[in-house]
Design an enzyme around this catalytic site. Sequence first.
Site, PDB file in Angstrom:
ATOM      1  N   CYS A   1       0.773  -1.226  -0.100  1.00  0.00           N
ATOM      2  CA  CYS A   1      -0.025   0.027   0.068  1.00  0.00           C
ATOM      3  C   CYS A   1       0.886   1.342   0.157  1.00  0.00           C
ATOM      4  O   CYS A   1       0.673   2.379  -0.487  1.00  0.00           O
ATOM      5  CB  CYS A   1      -1.050  -0.007   1.104  1.00  0.00           C
ATOM      6  N   THR A   2       2.072   1.194   0.512  1.00  0.00           N
ATOM      7  CA  THR A   2       2.894   2.248   0.747  1.00  0.00           C
ATOM      8  C   THR A   2       3.219   2.582  -0.749  1.00  0.00           C
ATOM      9  O   THR A   2       3.497   3.924  -1.316  1.00  0.00           O
ATOM     10  CB  THR A   2       4.220   1.994   1.525  1.00  0.00           C
TER      11      THR A   2
END
Length: 246
Positions: free
Chosen positions: A211-212
């Site tokens: 997600c980062t």
Amino acid sequence: SSPGTDNRWRHVRRLLERAGPLGGPEFEPDPELFSAIRSDLVQILVVGAGGLGCEMLKDLALSGFVNLHLIDMDTIDLSNLNRQFLFRPKDIGRPKAVVAAEFVERRVSGCRVTPHFGKLEDKPLEFYKQFMCIVCGLDSVQARRRLNQIVCSLVQFDESDQPIPTSVIPLIDGGTQGFQGHCRVVRAHATPCLECTADLYSSTQQGFPLCTLAHTPRLPEHCIEFARIMQWPQEWPFGEEVMKTE
Ligand SMILES: [Zn+2]
């Protein structure tokens, strides 16, 4: 109890009152087990109220446990909201443990969740003694090792140096990285503890949360990983083999 209540716990009862392939050799099916779960005496500590912690707290509450404790040192950030589903935009900045406890108490009638906003080491050793089981969803190897040390140091021994069963608190350790996950049970002095198998965890955390990479890349390393994991396979679907043969 009313037929409605029986129906609510039908699935849990089925697990507890019948033998099955997942039960293990020591498991004895017993109708009394369900009333034990519903008893205030069975007190469980959930460590971490992040992505995994939110799920585990919900699962325990919906499995019928009524006396849960939750410890977490973080406050809620906007970037948590896509997966830590017990939190809403209005909760940003508040302690995760407190908000998660409020949410579950509101949604699951009869379940009590006591929040602890702070670090593991803020609590005395005595605090951990009161739990029948500790369930952990942490992202830090260091915090895991601390927890492991806590459960190991709580074990007491009888005259013949055998661990006294009631002093052994099972530690259920879960973890995720990207799409991968693991879960293991540590029963101090009966199974290998986390230190025994420390080599299985990488000492420096490798890889970054997907997600980062996808939403908030903020380091040059994130951009390189994004190119390597997501873009390279698109641009060069057979890239590695081509490189080997050249
Ligand atoms: Zn060990």
